[in-house]
Design a protein around this motif. Sequence first.
Motif, PDB file in Angstrom:
ATOM      1  N   GLN A 111      -4.360 -21.690 106.751  1.00  9.84           N
ATOM      2  CA  GLN A 111      -4.796 -21.621 105.728  1.00  9.84           C
ATOM      3  C   GLN A 111      -4.475 -19.894 104.740  1.00  9.84           C
ATOM      4  N   GLY A 112      -5.064 -19.410 103.535  1.00  7.57           N
ATOM      5  CA  GLY A 112      -4.671 -18.242 102.715  1.00  7.57           C
ATOM      6  C   GLY A 112      -4.928 -18.122 101.317  1.00  7.57           C
ATOM      7  N   VAL A 113      -4.352 -17.716 101.005  1.00  5.57           N
ATOM      8  CA  VAL A 113      -3.941 -17.293  99.604  1.00  5.57           C
ATOM      9  C   VAL A 113      -2.670 -16.741  98.735  1.00  5.57           C
ATOM     10  N   GLU A 114      -2.681 -17.570  97.385  1.00  6.29           N
ATOM     11  CA  GLU A 114      -1.158 -17.956  97.021  1.00  6.29           C
ATOM     12  C   GLU A 114      -2.162 -16.836  95.394  1.00  6.29           C
ATOM     13  N   LEU A 115      -0.948 -16.325  94.953  1.00  5.17           N
ATOM     14  CA  LEU A 115      -0.923 -15.653  93.679  1.00  5.17           C
ATOM     15  C   LEU A 115       0.261 -15.527  92.819  1.00  5.17           C
ATOM     16  N   PHE A 161      -6.173 -21.742  99.622  1.00  3.98           N
ATOM     17  CA  PHE A 161      -6.345 -23.289 100.328  1.00  3.98           C
ATOM     18  C   PHE A 161      -6.161 -23.260 102.286  1.00  3.98           C
ATOM     19  N   ARG A 162      -6.935 -24.467 102.277  1.00  4.82           N
ATOM     20  CA  ARG A 162      -6.930 -24.972 103.654  1.00  4.82           C
ATOM     21  C   ARG A 162      -6.431 -26.438 104.084  1.00  4.82           C
ATOM     22  N   HIS A 163      -5.924 -26.147 105.052  1.00 11.77           N
ATOM     23  CA  HIS A 163      -5.241 -27.358 106.311  1.00 11.77           C
ATOM     24  C   HIS A 163      -5.064 -27.306 107.550  1.00 11.77           C
ATOM     25  N   ARG A 164      -6.363 -28.087 107.510  1.00  7.89           N
ATOM     26  CA  ARG A 164      -6.649 -28.458 109.014  1.00  7.89           C
ATOM     27  C   ARG A 164      -6.088 -29.232 109.275  1.00  7.89           C
TER      28      ARG A 164
END
Length: 655
Positions: free
Chosen positions: A514-518, A482-485
């Motif tokens: 921004q990052g990763v979720e699992l 995901f990314r939030h600008r």
Amino acid sequence: MTFAAVSNGAPALKPLALACAFSFSLLSGAALADEQAISTVHVTGARFPSDAALPPVGATVITAEEIRSAGVGDVNAAIRKIGGVYGRQSLDGSPDFGLDLRGFGTNSSQNLVILVDGVRMNENELAGAVLSSIPVDTVERIEITRGGSSVLYGEGATGGVIHIFTKRGTEPGYHGSLVLERGQFDQHDARATLRHGEGPLSFDLAAGHQATDNDRENNTFRQKTVSGGFQWAQDATRLGLRVESARQEARFPGALSLAQFEQNPHQSFKPNDYGTLDSDRAVAFAEHRIGSVELAAELSHREREVVSVYDFGGFLSEGVYRSRQTQFSPRLRQLARRDGLLNEFVAGVDLIDWQRDTSFGSNASQDSKALYLRDELRFAGARNARLALGGRHERFEKKEANPAQFVPNGEQKQNGWSLEGSIDPMVGVTVHAKAGRSYRLPNADENGFRSSLGLLEAQTSRDLELGVTVGAKARQVSARVFRHRLENEIFFDPTVTPSTPFGANTNLDPTRRQGVELDAGVDLGADLRLSGHWQHVQAEFTAGPNAGRDMVLVPKNVLTTRLAWLPANGQSFDIGAQYVSDQRYGDDFANGCSARIPSYTTFDARYAIKLGAWEVALTGLNLADRRYFSQAFNCRGGIYPSDGRQLKLSARYDF
């Protein structure tokens, strides 16, 4: 400065409205009036119970069974321990930890929306939703949707949405439970629920008393809650009313320096600070189906009174906040099928009126009006392709009743949109993508102590998410990037000094999350299940003098795991762990503090055994007795220690 949202204007929604209206009229001839009733569901989609073919994309669902087996005593703990949501220790000793979706730091509660049975719980001030007032035994499920959700839920939904659904007394006859619990720190908890159903009528009642001294001096917490409701449901109609009331008393231990924490984390230098909170809420709801069209609405009213007393060198200063919020949310949905194509069209209005009176003159009000539209198509075929488009236009009118506060009146407008879709490229694999625009408005507290002459500008975010889910429930993995600008992120900046040396609320230079979720879950045989959630997030400035620097109070990694043993012999065992990496202190915008809030790992566990209608359980929190803190607002200072190890014994009777 000008507001970008105003220049965008409502016309941006016209193509969307025309497209949705066209699809609605195209498929209306294939009405579902003669088909079977909409399928029984477990999750909620576009603010309606989902059709089985249109579950929400990427949602995490916590069931009542999972809440009970984990032995959590409140809704906030269920969201953190089972849902994997990061939470910061509360400042008042209550169970209402500050929940944080996707790394928004101290303003996390203003960047997620919390709803109970469709009604918004967020306040137009710097206060989080009080979830401890919701009896945990009345919760049917909790749905967590991460990422921008402003189209359906309005301002503040950039981080995501947490939706709590309570049980309804639809089972015939009388049913209920009694829970008694006792633990360290003079903790004691008593809860009772009663449900009854007979024909189309049903009702439910719940009451509770919660108390603890917590792990620090001057940190006692007491709460009493009572709630109840009734509903009439028959054929295509459901009507009902719910009322809830909570009374809290808490003492505030204040913050410690790092040296004081290392010497004795239990101590307090604020022996005379305390506060109370009274909250009352009533909700009336109605649903009705006419052919293929479903109509629904909630009308809610909430009143809160918060009293805070602080000792300033022997002088006791009392502040009183009284707020009222009324919400009316009518909406409609039309489901239609034609040649294997399923179409869901949703349209609704949110009208919210909020007012606040204080003992020190900071009176304010906000009136918001929103219109939203959403249309989703599911295409025929084995690949289950789905495409959804939505838009929202919202108008806010802000008023400050006391000119001495120098807060101007004003109107702000915002548009939000979302485009999402998913497809199954092969059996057992689902790929999804989301893009959109979300927003947040400055609240009354932020405008009351701001860095600008006018109202703070609205915060906006360009949201993007890509994800994949592999497997079924017995063995499943979901991954999301995901990314939030963000533009004009609203935040308290300690380096801004308009009139005091302490900083002010301001619009920051551009930032990014921004990052990763699992998420993963696997059945290890018939009786064992292992599950986990990992979030890696980078929160940083992308422009201005702080470009490239980390945002404060955001851990880069949060890992939550649980192992549940559920044999068929009446016993159960559940153990969980959460790891939180280090993070910047709350005032370290320049990333110049040589110290960081240390990383920590906590463990909790529960063993229970059923003896007829009774269940006896032993629960342990922070089993390793880790001394840690998640709230610290100054470099090596402003620290609010978290609780040490606690053991609790409980007995539950179900009938």
